[in-house]
Design a protein around this motif. Sequence first.
Motif, PDB file in Angstrom:
ATOM      1  N   PHE A   1       0.849  -1.190   0.000  1.00  0.00           N
ATOM      2  CA  PHE A   1       0.000   0.000   0.000  1.00  0.00           C
ATOM      3  C   PHE A   1       0.886   1.243   0.000  1.00  0.00           C
ATOM      4  N   THR A   2       0.679   2.126  -0.956  1.00  0.00           N
ATOM      5  CA  THR A   2       1.488   3.331  -1.081  1.00  0.00           C
ATOM      6  C   THR A   2       0.568   4.537  -1.069  1.00  0.00           C
ATOM      7  N   VAL A   3       0.960   5.556  -0.321  1.00  0.00           N
ATOM      8  CA  VAL A   3       0.182   6.792  -0.309  1.00  0.00           C
ATOM      9  C   VAL A   3       0.812   7.768  -1.291  1.00  0.00           C
ATOM     10  N   GLY A   4       0.007   8.303  -2.183  1.00  0.00           N
ATOM     11  CA  GLY A   4       0.540   9.260  -3.146  1.00  0.00           C
ATOM     12  C   GLY A   4      -0.460   9.531  -4.242  1.00  0.00           C
ATOM     13  N   THR A   5      -0.166  10.530  -5.080  1.00  0.00           N
ATOM     14  CA  THR A   5      -1.061  10.824  -6.197  1.00  0.00           C
ATOM     15  C   THR A   5      -0.541  10.137  -7.457  1.00  0.00           C
ATOM     16  N   ALA A   6      -1.515   9.736  -8.260  1.00  0.00           N
ATOM     17  CA  ALA A   6      -1.213   8.841  -9.371  1.00  0.00           C
ATOM     18  C   ALA A   6      -0.335   9.479 -10.438  1.00  0.00           C
ATOM     19  N   LEU A   7      -0.382  10.793 -10.557  1.00  0.00           N
ATOM     20  CA  LEU A   7       0.407  11.408 -11.635  1.00  0.00           C
ATOM     21  C   LEU A   7       1.862  11.618 -11.244  1.00  0.00           C
ATOM     22  N   GLU A   8       2.164  11.431  -9.961  1.00  0.00           N
ATOM     23  CA  GLU A   8       3.538  11.613  -9.523  1.00  0.00           C
ATOM     24  C   GLU A   8       4.345  10.377  -9.874  1.00  0.00           C
TER      25      GLU A   8
END
Lengths: 229, 129
Positions: free
Chosen positions: B36-43
């Motif tokens: 599980f990774t927290v972050g925004t998809a475009l990054e």
Amino acid sequence: MYVIIIGAGKVGLNLGRELRAKGHEVTLVESDPSRFAAVEEEFEHQAQYGDGSELWVMERAGVERCEMLIAVTGDDEDNMLICQVAREKYGVERIISRCNNPRNLQHFELLGVKPAVSATDLILRLIEHEVPKYGLVHLLDLPQERLEIIEIEIQEGSFADGKEVQGLGLPDGSLVIAILRDGTGFVPLADSVVEAGDELLLVLDTGLEEKITQRLGGPRNEPPEAQAA
Amino acid sequence: MIAKGHDVSVLDEDPEAIALLERGLDRPWEDHGGQFTVGTALEMDALLAAGIENADAFVAATDGDNTNLVIAQIAKRRFDIEKVVVRVLDPMRAQWYEDQGLSTVCPTQKAIEMLQAAVGEAVDSVEAA
């Protein structure tokens, strides 16, 4: 020319005003109801309400007959897809996109959306122009033509200082197009002498920049006596 | 997918979203082999952290059509992932991108079909009566 502008924020609205004042036919597309109401006051039938990334909204705006489409919403994904669809589905030849986050420029490129204009990048360029690093400034990139125009400042005691333009030994695919000196500029001849403090404008094939900075900025390879004589 | 024994990596901007993944699981998500990774998809960094480079399949199912269509194309073109599936709510765009070679799933279109079928059955039964 018929131009569709998607996104009627500050950028889109002012672009629309300018283009209209220049006599172009313009349609502004805006998806925010309250902003649309304000834009419609001014642009009347030239403003349309809707999500500009939806095909039917683009079609209603006349994407099939437009000669240029400009995507300037605040959302990079929207701008990318609007331009991709305009180009690939509707065959719009001229597209311009705004890139809000310069880190997304690579995605614009990947989807074939160019030019993508990034305000952050433009400001960085301006800063570079005011405070040049290594004395080199990018004035203009023409990626499609694979050409660029750069400005380079000649340092005292560097290889170029005191040389004639023809003696600079610049690589093929580059040309000195102007010398800026004491606040004025001129187009040099082959025997014009370059002085320290000059700013040289060069047009060159993409990728030659490093060679040129090394050449012009490098140490003199002749003894000072020869220079004096 | 994880129940079927696949290695699943989930990227979400909400750090609490892992709670949803763990509902109905007897052990934590990660103990099941999930990531599980927290972050925004475009990054790009977030995609890399989620392990996009080693993925055999990629599903773009955020709540934004445009985001999904962009990241799906990144997955396909930049990372050469063979199986890429995209959720697109807008039926017109889903169709067009499908024609361009993306695997799209359009919940709206599915709902339309199901509703049509349901209405059709209702009409048939009225007519039969």
